[in-house]
Design a protein around this motif. Structure first.
Motif, PDB file in Angstrom:
ATOM      1  N   LEU A 247     -43.016  48.376 -87.934  1.00  0.00           N
ATOM      2  CA  LEU A 247     -44.166  49.228 -87.631  1.00  0.00           C
ATOM      3  C   LEU A 247     -45.067  48.694 -86.522  1.00  0.00           C
ATOM      4  N   GLY A 248     -44.969  47.407 -86.258  1.00  0.00           N
ATOM      5  CA  GLY A 248     -45.834  46.821 -85.238  1.00  0.00           C
ATOM      6  C   GLY A 248     -47.240  46.544 -85.755  1.00  0.00           C
ATOM      7  N   ALA A 249     -47.444  46.630 -87.057  1.00  0.00           N
ATOM      8  CA  ALA A 249     -48.735  46.354 -87.689  1.00  0.00           C
ATOM      9  C   ALA A 249     -48.483  46.031 -89.152  1.00  0.00           C
ATOM     10  N   GLY A 250     -49.418  45.321 -89.746  1.00  0.00           N
ATOM     11  CA  GLY A 250     -49.282  44.942 -91.143  1.00  0.00           C
ATOM     12  C   GLY A 250     -49.497  46.107 -92.090  1.00  0.00           C
ATOM     13  N   LEU A 251     -48.996  45.947 -93.303  1.00  0.00           N
ATOM     14  CA  LEU A 251     -49.170  46.950 -94.343  1.00  0.00           C
ATOM     15  C   LEU A 251     -50.541  46.826 -94.984  1.00  0.00           C
ATOM     16  N   GLY A 252     -51.004  47.927 -95.562  1.00  0.00           N
ATOM     17  CA  GLY A 252     -52.230  47.889 -96.335  1.00  0.00           C
ATOM     18  C   GLY A 252     -51.994  47.149 -97.643  1.00  0.00           C
ATOM     19  N   GLU A 253     -53.055  46.645 -98.222  1.00  0.00           N
ATOM     20  CA  GLU A 253     -52.959  45.902 -99.479  1.00  0.00           C
ATOM     21  C   GLU A 253     -52.419  46.767-100.611  1.00  0.00           C
ATOM     22  N   ARG A 254     -52.825  48.049-100.644  1.00  0.00           N
ATOM     23  CA  ARG A 254     -52.399  48.957-101.711  1.00  0.00           C
ATOM     24  C   ARG A 254     -51.419  50.021-101.234  1.00  0.00           C
ATOM     25  N   ALA A 255     -51.576  50.485 -99.992  1.00  0.00           N
ATOM     26  CA  ALA A 255     -50.713  51.542 -99.449  1.00  0.00           C
ATOM     27  C   ALA A 255     -50.903  51.611 -97.937  1.00  0.00           C
ATOM     28  N   THR A 256     -49.949  52.265 -97.292  1.00  0.00           N
ATOM     29  CA  THR A 256     -50.021  52.432 -95.837  1.00  0.00           C
ATOM     30  C   THR A 256     -49.652  53.858 -95.487  1.00  0.00           C
ATOM     31  N   LEU A 257     -50.457  54.458 -94.619  1.00  0.00           N
ATOM     32  CA  LEU A 257     -50.183  55.784 -94.079  1.00  0.00           C
ATOM     33  C   LEU A 257     -49.577  55.579 -92.697  1.00  0.00           C
ATOM     34  N   VAL A 258     -48.301  55.913 -92.554  1.00  0.00           N
ATOM     35  CA  VAL A 258     -47.602  55.722 -91.279  1.00  0.00           C
ATOM     36  C   VAL A 258     -47.450  57.085 -90.617  1.00  0.00           C
ATOM     37  N   GLN A 259     -47.949  57.175 -89.402  1.00  0.00           N
ATOM     38  CA  GLN A 259     -47.902  58.423 -88.645  1.00  0.00           C
ATOM     39  C   GLN A 259     -46.996  58.241 -87.432  1.00  0.00           C
ATOM     40  N   PHE A 260     -45.954  59.072 -87.336  1.00  0.00           N
ATOM     41  CA  PHE A 260     -45.108  59.103 -86.144  1.00  0.00           C
ATOM     42  C   PHE A 260     -45.649  60.194 -85.236  1.00  0.00           C
ATOM     43  N   SER A 261     -46.010  59.806 -84.016  1.00  0.00           N
ATOM     44  CA  SER A 261     -46.658  60.715 -83.073  1.00  0.00           C
ATOM     45  C   SER A 261     -45.948  60.691 -81.734  1.00  0.00           C
ATOM     46  N   SER A 262     -46.283  61.682 -80.910  1.00  0.00           N
ATOM     47  CA  SER A 262     -45.827  61.692 -79.524  1.00  0.00           C
ATOM     48  C   SER A 262     -47.025  62.002 -78.635  1.00  0.00           C
ATOM     49  N   ALA A 263     -46.920  61.657 -77.375  1.00  0.00           N
ATOM     50  CA  ALA A 263     -48.048  61.676 -76.453  1.00  0.00           C
ATOM     51  C   ALA A 263     -48.735  63.031 -76.321  1.00  0.00           C
ATOM     52  N   PHE A 264     -47.990  64.097 -76.239  1.00  0.00           N
ATOM     53  CA  PHE A 264     -48.595  65.401 -75.959  1.00  0.00           C
ATOM     54  C   PHE A 264     -48.668  66.300 -77.188  1.00  0.00           C
ATOM     55  N   CYS A 265     -48.652  65.712 -78.354  1.00  0.00           N
ATOM     56  CA  CYS A 265     -48.657  66.449 -79.618  1.00  0.00           C
ATOM     57  C   CYS A 265     -50.101  66.687 -80.063  1.00  0.00           C
ATOM     58  N   GLN A 266     -50.557  67.924 -79.956  1.00  0.00           N
ATOM     59  CA  GLN A 266     -51.931  68.257 -80.358  1.00  0.00           C
ATOM     60  C   GLN A 266     -52.164  68.027 -81.856  1.00  0.00           C
ATOM     61  N   PRO A 267     -51.259  68.468 -82.743  1.00  0.00           N
ATOM     62  CA  PRO A 267     -51.478  68.197 -84.177  1.00  0.00           C
ATOM     63  C   PRO A 267     -51.508  66.700 -84.494  1.00  0.00           C
ATOM     64  N   CYS A 268     -50.894  65.874 -83.660  1.00  0.00           N
ATOM     65  CA  CYS A 268     -50.909  64.428 -83.888  1.00  0.00           C
ATOM     66  C   CYS A 268     -52.328  63.875 -83.776  1.00  0.00           C
ATOM     67  N   ARG A 269     -53.104  64.423 -82.866  1.00  0.00           N
ATOM     68  CA  ARG A 269     -54.487  63.956 -82.690  1.00  0.00           C
ATOM     69  C   ARG A 269     -55.315  64.251 -83.939  1.00  0.00           C
ATOM     70  N   ALA A 270     -55.180  65.460 -84.451  1.00  0.00           N
ATOM     71  CA  ALA A 270     -55.915  65.828 -85.669  1.00  0.00           C
ATOM     72  C   ALA A 270     -55.429  65.002 -86.852  1.00  0.00           C
ATOM     73  N   THR A 271     -54.131  64.774 -86.917  1.00  0.00           N
ATOM     74  CA  THR A 271     -53.559  63.963 -87.992  1.00  0.00           C
ATOM     75  C   THR A 271     -54.092  62.542 -87.918  1.00  0.00           C
ATOM     76  N   ARG A 272     -54.205  61.991 -86.730  1.00  0.00           N
ATOM     77  CA  ARG A 272     -54.741  60.645 -86.537  1.00  0.00           C
ATOM     78  C   ARG A 272     -56.149  60.555 -87.126  1.00  0.00           C
ATOM     79  N   ARG A 273     -56.981  61.539 -86.837  1.00  0.00           N
ATOM     80  CA  ARG A 273     -58.356  61.534 -87.364  1.00  0.00           C
ATOM     81  C   ARG A 273     -58.354  61.614 -88.898  1.00  0.00           C
TER      82      ARG A 273
END
Length: 123
Positions: A30-56
């Protein structure tokens, strides 16, 4: 997650018993550590508008729930992982438990309430 996202939930990677041999993801993948209890992993692409809202949305949930991390993965940069996991659309969200097992998976822009509910399977 929205009805559309729920309809696209991949049950094959969804709920898995603790010792089922389900693929675990960690910092190396993942390129980052896991959360202590859980991790939300988001697969995104550069020009994906729903990805921005999902990130927030995922960032807000991670701030609200102790021990939960949000990790965003650029699907184009991690193509081998995307292929291995069968990711075909962005955004795709994986909910990992504390040891990195995928306990929920959905494609599409999630609603905050559905993300919080999905975390129940991980914690």
């Amino acid at each position: 997650m929205t009805d559309e996202a729920r309809a696209r939930t991949d049950d094959g990677a969804g709920q898995a018993p603790a010792d089922s041999g389900v693929r675990r993801l960690g910092a190396a993948e993942l390129g980052a550590g896991l959360g202590e209890r859980a991790t939300l992993v988001q697969f995104s692409s550069a020009f994906c508008q729903p990805c921005r809202a999902t990130r927030r949305t995922l960032a807000e949930v991670a701030e609200m729930v102790d021990g939960v991390a949000h990790v965003e993965v650029d699907a184009e940069e991690r193509l081998a992982l995307v292929r291995e996991l069968g990711i075909v659309t962005t955004p795709t969200v994986l909910v990992l438990d504390a040891v990195g097992r995928v306990v929920r998976r959905a494609a599409g822009q999630p609603r905050k309430v559905d993300v919080i509910a999905a975390l129940g399977a991980a914690v």
